[in-house]
Design an enzyme around this catalytic site. Structure first.
Site, PDB file in Angstrom:
ATOM      1  N   HIS A 112       0.860  -1.188   0.000  1.00 17.27           N
ATOM      2  CA  HIS A 112       0.000   0.000   0.000  1.00 17.27           C
ATOM      3  C   HIS A 112       0.902   1.247   0.000  1.00 17.27           C
ATOM      4  CE1 HIS A 112      -3.528   2.428   0.736  1.00 17.27           C
ATOM      5  NE2 HIS A 112      -2.837   3.085   1.654  1.00 17.27           N
ATOM      6  N   SER A 139       3.905   0.599   2.690  1.00 17.73           N
ATOM      7  CA  SER A 139       3.822  -0.465   3.702  1.00 17.73           C
ATOM      8  C   SER A 139       3.467  -1.786   3.021  1.00 17.73           C
ATOM      9  CB  SER A 139       2.703  -0.169   4.717  1.00 17.73           C
ATOM     10  OG  SER A 139       2.818   1.130   5.257  1.00 17.73           O
ATOM     11  N   ASP A 148      -6.917  -2.186   4.093  1.00 19.68           N
ATOM     12  CA  ASP A 148      -5.571  -1.667   4.416  1.00 19.68           C
ATOM     13  C   ASP A 148      -5.302  -1.638   5.927  1.00 19.68           C
ATOM     14  OD1 ASP A 148      -5.205  -1.235   1.675  1.00 19.68           O
ATOM     15  OD2 ASP A 148      -6.038   0.776   1.786  1.00 19.68           O
TER      16      ASP A 148
END
Ligand code: GRF
Length: 222
Positions: A112, A139, A148
């Site tokens: 992400h 990340s 997420d």
């Protein structure tokens, strides 16, 4: 050497992170092999890039299905045919239902483009600029049903520079994504990652003195 972990990569677009994983896996010492690339979009340019790299590709067009459930059942069957140990989402832009995520629980990771838990969802670079961040990044995390939000495996940070646009900032982050994702997959595939009470514990090398200061620490002189 222990058996290499079998990895399938899920894409929806250009596939630059996918290529960074394929490249890394060419190293005979890398603990994972890429056994297939699957897309939910026939127009994904990454499909041709994967094929050129000699990887088996498969597309299941979600638009050909009346609902998420029937799409996911076929997608899951296509995935299972590759017998993957690990799934890597790399720019896979289809929301998955808890059914599919739970089937691959603790075996599905994603990259992400933000320092999670900041900026979940879309337009992360624009939102980092709007928020006046001096540091931004990317990340790699396990996938859980909440978007997420899964346990974080690894992160990379970059400075936000004056005059940055979404394009310049996303390019700077993407360069780090291409370093971070192969590193994170190496940790997972080699068994140096443990999931404990919803958090990741790692056997990794740490650099206690590592710091990214933005603006540069040189400003503190003079
Ligand atoms: C990357 O920025 C990734 O972090 C996000 O989607 C983008 C995919 O780019 N999830 P690419 O297809 O890997 O080039």
């Amino acid at each position: 050497m222990p058996r290499k972990r079998r990895v399938a990569i899920l894409i929806s677009g250009r596939g630059s992170n996918m290529l960074s994983l394929i490249e890394a896996a060419r190293d005979p010492d890398y603990p994972a092999e890429i056994v297939g690339v699957l897309s939910n979009r026939p127009e994904a340019t990454g499909l041709a890039r994967a094929r050129d790299a000699g990887v088996a590709v498969h597309c299941i067009d979600h638009k050909a299905y009346p609902d998420r459930e029937t799409f996911e059942r076929d997608f899951d069957a296509a995935l299972a045919r590759h017998e993957p140990d690990i799934l890597c989402l790399a720019g896979f832009m289809r929301m998955l239902t808890p059914w599919l995520i739970e089937r691959w629980q603790a075996r599905m990771i994603n990259i992400h483009p933000s320092l999670l838990p900041l900026f979940k969802g879309l337009h992360t670079h624009r939102r980092a600029l709007e928020a006046g961040m001096r540091i931004h990044g990317c990340s790699v995390h396990y996938v859980v049903p909440e978007l997420d939000s899964g346990p974080i495996i690894a992160q990379a940070a970059v400075p936000v520079l004056p005059g940055d646009t979404e394009d310049t900032l996303s390019a700077r982050v993407l360069r780090q994504e291409h370093v971070l994702y192969p590193l994170a997959l190496r940790l997972v595939a080699s068994g140096r990652v443990r999931l404990q009470d919803g958090r990741v514990e790692l056997d990794a090398d740490w650099d206690e003195k590592a710091a990214l200061v933005s603006p540069s620490a040189a400003c503190s002189k003079g």
